[in-house]
Design a protein around this motif. Sequence first.
Motif, PDB file in Angstrom:
ATOM      1  N   GLY A 160      44.316 -12.436   6.333  1.00  0.00           N
ATOM      2  CA  GLY A 160      43.632 -11.378   7.117  1.00  0.00           C
ATOM      3  C   GLY A 160      42.565 -11.812   7.998  1.00  0.00           C
ATOM      4  N   THR A 161      41.659 -10.995   8.439  1.00  0.00           N
ATOM      5  CA  THR A 161      40.938 -11.145   9.279  1.00  0.00           C
ATOM      6  C   THR A 161      39.422 -10.959   8.993  1.00  0.00           C
ATOM      7  OG1 THR A 161      41.232  -8.995  10.418  1.00  0.00           O
ATOM      8  CG2 THR A 161      42.479 -10.765  11.381  1.00  0.00           C
ATOM      9  N   LEU A 162      39.193 -10.270   7.945  1.00  0.00           N
ATOM     10  CA  LEU A 162      38.031  -9.911   7.303  1.00  0.00           C
ATOM     11  C   LEU A 162      37.094 -10.934   6.737  1.00  0.00           C
ATOM     12  CD1 LEU A 162      38.880  -6.420   5.439  1.00  0.00           C
ATOM     13  CD2 LEU A 162      37.738  -6.758   7.804  1.00  0.00           C
ATOM     14  N   SER A 163      35.917 -10.884   7.010  1.00  0.00           N
ATOM     15  CA  SER A 163      34.970 -11.961   6.290  1.00  0.00           C
ATOM     16  C   SER A 163      35.294 -11.761   4.732  1.00  0.00           C
ATOM     17  CB  SER A 163      33.320 -11.533   6.849  1.00  0.00           C
ATOM     18  OG  SER A 163      32.708 -12.352   5.844  1.00  0.00           O
ATOM     19  N   PRO A 164      35.045 -12.796   4.321  1.00  0.00           N
ATOM     20  CA  PRO A 164      35.223 -12.818   2.718  1.00  0.00           C
ATOM     21  C   PRO A 164      33.884 -12.143   1.968  1.00  0.00           C
ATOM     22  CG  PRO A 164      34.721 -14.996   3.417  1.00  0.00           C
ATOM     23  CD  PRO A 164      35.173 -14.095   4.660  1.00  0.00           C
ATOM     24  N   PHE A 165      32.738 -12.032   2.731  1.00  0.00           N
ATOM     25  CA  PHE A 165      31.920 -11.458   2.143  1.00  0.00           C
ATOM     26  C   PHE A 165      31.837  -9.989   2.430  1.00  0.00           C
ATOM     27  CE2 PHE A 165      29.658 -15.495   3.675  1.00  0.00           C
ATOM     28  CZ  PHE A 165      29.402 -16.020   2.501  1.00  0.00           C
ATOM     29  N   ALA A 166      32.354  -9.338   3.617  1.00  0.00           N
ATOM     30  CA  ALA A 166      32.702  -8.042   3.472  1.00  0.00           C
ATOM     31  C   ALA A 166      33.760  -7.331   2.715  1.00  0.00           C
ATOM     32  CB  ALA A 166      33.036  -7.746   5.081  1.00  0.00           C
ATOM     33  N   LEU A 167      34.791  -8.234   2.397  1.00  0.00           N
ATOM     34  CA  LEU A 167      35.913  -7.610   1.691  1.00  0.00           C
ATOM     35  C   LEU A 167      35.552  -7.574   0.260  1.00  0.00           C
ATOM     36  CD1 LEU A 167      38.546  -6.208   1.674  1.00  0.00           C
ATOM     37  CD2 LEU A 167      39.523  -8.546   1.794  1.00  0.00           C
ATOM     38  N   THR A 168      34.865  -8.776  -0.111  1.00  0.00           N
ATOM     39  CA  THR A 168      34.379  -8.704  -1.426  1.00  0.00           C
ATOM     40  C   THR A 168      33.376  -7.709  -1.822  1.00  0.00           C
ATOM     41  OG1 THR A 168      34.664 -11.306  -1.542  1.00  0.00           O
ATOM     42  CG2 THR A 168      33.441 -10.421  -3.254  1.00  0.00           C
ATOM     43  N   SER A 169      32.531  -7.548  -1.206  1.00  0.00           N
ATOM     44  CA  SER A 169      31.521  -6.421  -1.374  1.00  0.00           C
ATOM     45  C   SER A 169      31.998  -5.038  -1.247  1.00  0.00           C
ATOM     46  CB  SER A 169      30.472  -6.456  -0.215  1.00  0.00           C
ATOM     47  OG  SER A 169      29.681  -5.420  -0.395  1.00  0.00           O
ATOM     48  N   GLU A 170      32.986  -4.858  -0.348  1.00  0.00           N
ATOM     49  CA  GLU A 170      33.527  -3.537  -0.596  1.00  0.00           C
ATOM     50  C   GLU A 170      34.460  -3.157  -1.650  1.00  0.00           C
ATOM     51  OE1 GLU A 170      35.233  -1.924   3.251  1.00  0.00           O
ATOM     52  OE2 GLU A 170      33.699  -2.918   4.252  1.00  0.00           O
ATOM     53  N   VAL A 171      35.317  -4.161  -2.002  1.00  0.00           N
ATOM     54  CA  VAL A 171      36.075  -4.198  -3.158  1.00  0.00           C
ATOM     55  C   VAL A 171      35.321  -3.934  -4.476  1.00  0.00           C
ATOM     56  CG1 VAL A 171      37.772  -5.398  -4.635  1.00  0.00           C
ATOM     57  CG2 VAL A 171      38.176  -5.180  -2.052  1.00  0.00           C
ATOM     58  N   LEU A 192      31.466 -22.549  -5.468  1.00  0.00           N
ATOM     59  CA  LEU A 192      30.375 -21.893  -5.575  1.00  0.00           C
ATOM     60  C   LEU A 192      30.060 -20.641  -4.795  1.00  0.00           C
ATOM     61  CD1 LEU A 192      28.176 -21.857  -7.772  1.00  0.00           C
ATOM     62  CD2 LEU A 192      26.867 -23.309  -6.225  1.00  0.00           C
ATOM     63  N   GLY A 193      30.061 -20.700  -3.495  1.00  0.00           N
ATOM     64  CA  GLY A 193      30.123 -19.837  -2.652  1.00  0.00           C
ATOM     65  C   GLY A 193      30.742 -18.530  -2.885  1.00  0.00           C
ATOM     66  N   ALA A 194      31.969 -18.837  -3.261  1.00  0.00           N
ATOM     67  CA  ALA A 194      32.944 -17.624  -3.550  1.00  0.00           C
ATOM     68  C   ALA A 194      32.530 -16.940  -4.708  1.00  0.00           C
ATOM     69  CB  ALA A 194      34.374 -17.998  -3.943  1.00  0.00           C
ATOM     70  N   ILE A 195      31.913 -17.520  -5.775  1.00  0.00           N
ATOM     71  CA  ILE A 195      31.360 -17.131  -7.189  1.00  0.00           C
ATOM     72  C   ILE A 195      30.046 -16.252  -6.701  1.00  0.00           C
ATOM     73  CG2 ILE A 195      30.818 -17.639  -9.338  1.00  0.00           C
ATOM     74  CD1 ILE A 195      33.846 -18.132  -8.846  1.00  0.00           C
ATOM     75  N   ALA A 196      29.209 -16.931  -6.050  1.00  0.00           N
ATOM     76  CA  ALA A 196      27.897 -16.311  -5.641  1.00  0.00           C
ATOM     77  C   ALA A 196      28.252 -15.083  -4.909  1.00  0.00           C
ATOM     78  CB  ALA A 196      27.165 -17.399  -4.849  1.00  0.00           C
ATOM     79  N   ALA A 197      29.266 -14.950  -3.963  1.00  0.00           N
ATOM     80  CA  ALA A 197      29.577 -13.511  -3.275  1.00  0.00           C
ATOM     81  C   ALA A 197      30.083 -12.676  -4.041  1.00  0.00           C
ATOM     82  CB  ALA A 197      30.564 -14.034  -2.102  1.00  0.00           C
ATOM     83  N   GLY A 198      30.490 -12.689  -5.600  1.00  0.00           N
ATOM     84  CA  GLY A 198      30.841 -11.693  -6.120  1.00  0.00           C
ATOM     85  C   GLY A 198      32.281 -11.879  -6.761  1.00  0.00           C
ATOM     86  N   ALA A 199      32.801 -13.037  -6.297  1.00  0.00           N
ATOM     87  CA  ALA A 199      34.328 -13.163  -6.946  1.00  0.00           C
ATOM     88  C   ALA A 199      34.174 -13.699  -8.341  1.00  0.00           C
ATOM     89  CB  ALA A 199      35.079 -14.212  -6.064  1.00  0.00           C
ATOM     90  N   ASP A 200      35.207 -13.749  -9.232  1.00  0.00           N
ATOM     91  CA  ASP A 200      35.335 -14.431 -10.383  1.00  0.00           C
ATOM     92  C   ASP A 200      36.052 -15.720 -10.288  1.00  0.00           C
ATOM     93  OD1 ASP A 200      34.631 -11.893 -12.029  1.00  0.00           O
ATOM     94  OD2 ASP A 200      36.298 -11.189 -11.096  1.00  0.00           O
ATOM     95  N   LEU A 201      36.918 -15.824  -9.285  1.00  0.00           N
ATOM     96  CA  LEU A 201      37.653 -17.247  -9.068  1.00  0.00           C
ATOM     97  C   LEU A 201      37.961 -17.303  -7.562  1.00  0.00           C
ATOM     98  CD1 LEU A 201      40.695 -16.167 -11.564  1.00  0.00           C
ATOM     99  CD2 LEU A 201      38.822 -18.266 -11.920  1.00  0.00           C
TER     100      LEU A 201
END
Length: 322
Positions: A160-171, A192-201
């Motif tokens: 996709g084209t969305l920022s991981p920060f934007a999509l993770t936050s909205e989901v 670690l950045g992915a986890i800090a952004a709100g993801a589980d994996l």
Amino acid sequence: MALPKILENRLTLPVIGSPLFIVSGPDLVIEQCKAGIVGSFPALNARPGPVLHDWIARIKDELAAAQDANPEAQIAPFAVNQIAHKSNDRLMHDVEACVTHEVPIIITSLRAPKDVVDAIHSYGGLIFHDVTNMRHARKAVEEGVDGLILVCAGAGGHAGTLSPFALTSEVRQFFDGTIILGGAIANGYSILGAIAAGADLAYIGTRFIATKEANADPNYKQMLIDSAADDIVYSNLFTGVHGNYLKPSIEKAGLDPNDLPQSDPSKMNFGSGGNTKAKAWKDIWGSGQGIGSIRQAPAAGDLVAELKREFDEAKARLLTRV
């Protein structure tokens, strides 16, 4: 959200190795799982169809043997990717094979049909679904998936084209299930950045193409080592769906990566590698933007150990900042 029970105390890193068309097979999946991350492969990689049974049986047997030999080891479960698209005439055959063998995790792509979700849930399996935007995310949740794989900007292959920060936050605002985040994640710091952004994996694909066990052309592996983010082009020409590809492989096929025509999305044909003479994945090589981290092609287990060292370094650095 906490990790699904099947993953508790079985991971050395919060990572899923993404399914790589042509590239992922039993050798790579087994080594990923033995190293403590979820390994996966596309069902379509097992050809002809009956071979899928053999691959699943081998993976289960070797992982069970490894666990028996070392009961304290963190050996992760594996996953099989199902392409839920009209061009995949093997879908229901392959789903039935996964049900027969009770594959622990299924990754669905393009759509998450309710009949597939129900089939996998019938024995307690998990369904994680690829999405690139909110519309697809909401639809997948309606179909009953257990987790969403957010394939964001910079991911290899279809992205996709969305920022991981934007999509993770909205989901996260409407979904409390498992979130797996992909998009140029290629080292321990970005995990670690992915986890800090709100993801589980975290979801890592391209980095594992350049490993000894990957079923990839040696020239493909070398091209990943030699390239950087500027060598990626985003196009829908090859399969009808936008994806990220290596410019040098496009040039090698006799095409101008800076002047590619648009494709008709309705003519997508994933199973055959696409619609052009130069086939996606076989001739036109996919890659995420994180390839600047690739400097060699180690064994998969050694790569996971390297990612773990970087992940621990990243945690220590973060603690000094907060």
